[in-house]
Structures are given as structure tokens and as C-alpha cells.
Design a protein around this motif. Structure first.
Motif, PDB file in Angstrom:
ATOM      1  N   ALA A 266       0.953  -1.257   0.120  1.00  0.00           N
ATOM      2  CA  ALA A 266      -0.132   0.244  -0.059  1.00  0.00           C
ATOM      3  C   ALA A 266       0.947   1.433  -0.114  1.00  0.00           C
ATOM      4  O   ALA A 266       1.805   1.340   0.702  1.00  0.00           O
ATOM      5  CB  ALA A 266      -0.968   0.168   1.192  1.00  0.00           C
ATOM      6  N   ALA A 267       0.604   2.126  -1.050  1.00  0.00           N
ATOM      7  CA  ALA A 267       1.409   3.258  -1.243  1.00  0.00           C
ATOM      8  C   ALA A 267       0.726   4.594  -0.574  1.00  0.00           C
ATOM      9  O   ALA A 267      -0.718   4.950  -0.647  1.00  0.00           O
ATOM     10  CB  ALA A 267       1.590   3.633  -2.342  1.00  0.00           C
ATOM     11  N   SER A 268       1.115   5.234   0.258  1.00  0.00           N
ATOM     12  CA  SER A 268       0.786   6.598   0.938  1.00  0.00           C
ATOM     13  C   SER A 268       1.026   7.816  -0.074  1.00  0.00           C
ATOM     14  O   SER A 268       2.071   8.507   0.229  1.00  0.00           O
ATOM     15  CB  SER A 268       1.083   7.044   2.036  1.00  0.00           C
ATOM     16  OG  SER A 268       2.535   7.187   1.975  1.00  0.00           O
ATOM     17  N   VAL A 269       0.355   7.695  -1.206  1.00  0.00           N
ATOM     18  CA  VAL A 269       0.582   8.847  -2.238  1.00  0.00           C
ATOM     19  C   VAL A 269      -0.667   9.231  -2.982  1.00  0.00           C
ATOM     20  O   VAL A 269      -1.808   8.531  -2.737  1.00  0.00           O
ATOM     21  CB  VAL A 269       1.513   8.283  -3.145  1.00  0.00           C
ATOM     22  CG1 VAL A 269       0.802   7.216  -4.053  1.00  0.00           C
ATOM     23  CG2 VAL A 269       2.042   9.382  -4.514  1.00  0.00           C
ATOM     24  N   ARG A 270      -0.975  10.550  -3.438  1.00  0.00           N
ATOM     25  CA  ARG A 270      -2.287  10.867  -3.800  1.00  0.00           C
ATOM     26  C   ARG A 270      -2.619   9.893  -4.937  1.00  0.00           C
ATOM     27  O   ARG A 270      -3.632   9.668  -5.101  1.00  0.00           O
ATOM     28  CB  ARG A 270      -2.193  12.329  -4.345  1.00  0.00           C
ATOM     29  CG  ARG A 270      -3.354  12.947  -4.821  1.00  0.00           C
ATOM     30  CD  ARG A 270      -3.284  14.537  -4.790  1.00  0.00           C
ATOM     31  NE  ARG A 270      -2.574  14.738  -6.066  1.00  0.00           N
ATOM     32  CZ  ARG A 270      -3.127  15.075  -7.178  1.00  0.00           C
ATOM     33  NH1 ARG A 270      -4.293  15.029  -7.276  1.00  0.00           N
ATOM     34  NH2 ARG A 270      -2.396  15.682  -8.188  1.00  0.00           N
ATOM     35  N   THR A 271      -1.852   9.547  -5.946  1.00  0.00           N
ATOM     36  CA  THR A 271      -2.152   8.541  -6.885  1.00  0.00           C
ATOM     37  C   THR A 271      -0.942   7.764  -7.363  1.00  0.00           C
ATOM     38  O   THR A 271       0.500   8.332  -7.431  1.00  0.00           O
ATOM     39  CB  THR A 271      -2.605   9.168  -8.253  1.00  0.00           C
ATOM     40  OG1 THR A 271      -2.502   8.458  -9.108  1.00  0.00           O
ATOM     41  CG2 THR A 271      -1.717  10.254  -8.674  1.00  0.00           C
TER      42      THR A 271
ATOM     43  N   ASP B  15      -3.483  -1.893  -8.551  1.00  0.00           N
ATOM     44  CA  ASP B  15      -4.654  -1.343  -8.524  1.00  0.00           C
ATOM     45  C   ASP B  15      -4.531   0.130  -8.212  1.00  0.00           C
ATOM     46  O   ASP B  15      -4.052   0.480  -7.143  1.00  0.00           O
ATOM     47  CB  ASP B  15      -5.624  -1.733  -7.616  1.00  0.00           C
ATOM     48  CG  ASP B  15      -7.100  -1.532  -7.940  1.00  0.00           C
ATOM     49  OD1 ASP B  15      -7.301  -0.303  -8.319  1.00  0.00           O
ATOM     50  OD2 ASP B  15      -8.090  -1.888  -7.292  1.00  0.00           O
ATOM     51  N   ASN B  16      -4.174   0.782  -9.501  1.00  0.00           N
ATOM     52  CA  ASN B  16      -4.009   2.528  -9.015  1.00  0.00           C
ATOM     53  C   ASN B  16      -5.150   3.057  -8.454  1.00  0.00           C
ATOM     54  O   ASN B  16      -4.748   4.209  -7.751  1.00  0.00           O
ATOM     55  CB  ASN B  16      -3.671   3.109 -10.442  1.00  0.00           C
ATOM     56  CG  ASN B  16      -2.214   2.723 -11.187  1.00  0.00           C
ATOM     57  OD1 ASN B  16      -1.405   2.042 -10.142  1.00  0.00           O
ATOM     58  ND2 ASN B  16      -1.904   2.861 -12.244  1.00  0.00           N
ATOM     59  N   ALA B  17      -6.342   2.881  -8.396  1.00  0.00           N
ATOM     60  CA  ALA B  17      -7.348   3.353  -7.947  1.00  0.00           C
ATOM     61  C   ALA B  17      -7.275   3.447  -6.217  1.00  0.00           C
ATOM     62  O   ALA B  17      -7.775   4.135  -5.582  1.00  0.00           O
ATOM     63  CB  ALA B  17      -8.731   2.850  -8.303  1.00  0.00           C
ATOM     64  N   LYS B  18      -6.562   2.197  -5.989  1.00  0.00           N
ATOM     65  CA  LYS B  18      -6.463   1.679  -4.413  1.00  0.00           C
ATOM     66  C   LYS B  18      -5.158   2.096  -4.012  1.00  0.00           C
ATOM     67  O   LYS B  18      -4.778   1.733  -2.761  1.00  0.00           O
ATOM     68  CB  LYS B  18      -6.647   0.382  -4.244  1.00  0.00           C
ATOM     69  CG  LYS B  18      -8.165  -0.068  -4.514  1.00  0.00           C
ATOM     70  CD  LYS B  18      -8.526  -1.324  -4.210  1.00  0.00           C
ATOM     71  CE  LYS B  18      -9.938  -1.833  -4.381  1.00  0.00           C
ATOM     72  NZ  LYS B  18     -10.347  -3.147  -4.025  1.00  0.00           N
ATOM     73  N   ASN B  19      -4.216   2.487  -4.763  1.00  0.00           N
ATOM     74  CA  ASN B  19      -3.034   2.899  -4.681  1.00  0.00           C
ATOM     75  C   ASN B  19      -2.125   1.479  -3.822  1.00  0.00           C
ATOM     76  O   ASN B  19      -1.410   1.726  -3.246  1.00  0.00           O
ATOM     77  CB  ASN B  19      -2.764   4.132  -3.641  1.00  0.00           C
ATOM     78  CG  ASN B  19      -2.870   5.464  -4.270  1.00  0.00           C
ATOM     79  OD1 ASN B  19      -3.045   5.429  -5.428  1.00  0.00           O
ATOM     80  ND2 ASN B  19      -3.150   6.210  -3.557  1.00  0.00           N
TER      81      ASN B  19
END
Length: 126
Positions: A23-28, A73-77
Motif C-alpha cells: 500500500a502506497a501513501s501517495v495521492r495517486t 490497482d492504481n485506484a487503490k494505490n
């Protein structure tokens, strides 16, 4: 800078499966090429799999081809590593990595990645 958190590791018997998440903590997550690496005790960190920004390209080290599958899943980062038919030699700490990029290529070299997670332990018993 991207903060990455891996999860999903654990103890499994040979032949079993695990699904790792990053999981990435980034806006996108869209602008980031991503990868999975692993490090076994007494060994250097090695490349496992990589995926391009749009998931249009993936690449695997030979030892996991046909058994592991990388996705995102870029929508879920979030990035994933589905690991099937696990072997004792897959035992390692698994790390995810991210690199901001303006191209659509995959990144295979650990030194080219900018951000790393803390790792998750995968242990495969025989």
C-alpha cells in the motif's frame, strides 16, 4: 517521497499460496513504476518482479515465472504479488519498491528505485 507498507506475509507449507500487498501513501500511484524484491538470510537482495505504470508491462525473474503474478490497482494505490506453488527457496523478506517515472518502462534494478517498504517475511516450510 512515497511511503510503502507491505502486508500478507506469513508461514506456509510448500505448494501453498500467499498474496502480498504493498500500500502506497501517495495521492495517486499512476506515475510510479513498481517492483518486488526479496532477501533471504545471508544473501543479497534480489529482483522478483516488476510492473510498469499502467500495468502494461510486467517482468519476472526466471525462478518465479509461472508461479508468481504481479499486479496493481492504481485506484487503490496498491500493488500485489500473488505467489502460488511456493517452495522453501522462496523464503525471504519481501520488499516493494517504487520509482517516479515519466515513461512506461519497467524497472529491474534495485538501485534505480527511490522508495522502499519495510518488508514482510515469507517462510515456506518443506
Amino acid at each position: 517521497q512515497v511511503q510503502l507498507v507491505e502486508s500478507g506475509g506469513g508461514l506456509v507449507h510448500a505448494g501453498g499460496s500467499l498474496r502480498l500487498s504493498c500500500a502506497a501513501s501517495v495521492r495517486t500511484l499512476n506515475p510510479y513504476a513498481m517492483g518486488w524484491f526479496r532477501q533471504a538470510p545471508g544473501k543479497e537482495r534480489e529482483f522478483v518482479a516488476a510492473i510498469s505504470r499502467s500495468a502494461g508491462m510486467t517482468y519476472y525473474t526466471d525462478s518465479v515465472k509461472g508461479r508468481f503474478s504481479i499486479s496493481r490497482d492504481n485506484a487503490k494505490n496498491t500493488m500485489y504479488l500473488q505467489m502460488n506453488s511456493l517452495k522453501p527457496e522462496d523464503t525471504a523478506v519481501y520488499y516493494c519498491a517504487a520509482k517516479y517515472t515519466t515513461n512506461t518502462l519497467i524497472v529491474l534494478t534495485s538501485s534505480k528505485y527511490d522508495d522502499w517498504g519495510q518488508g514482510t517475511q515469507v517462510t515456506v516450510s518443506s
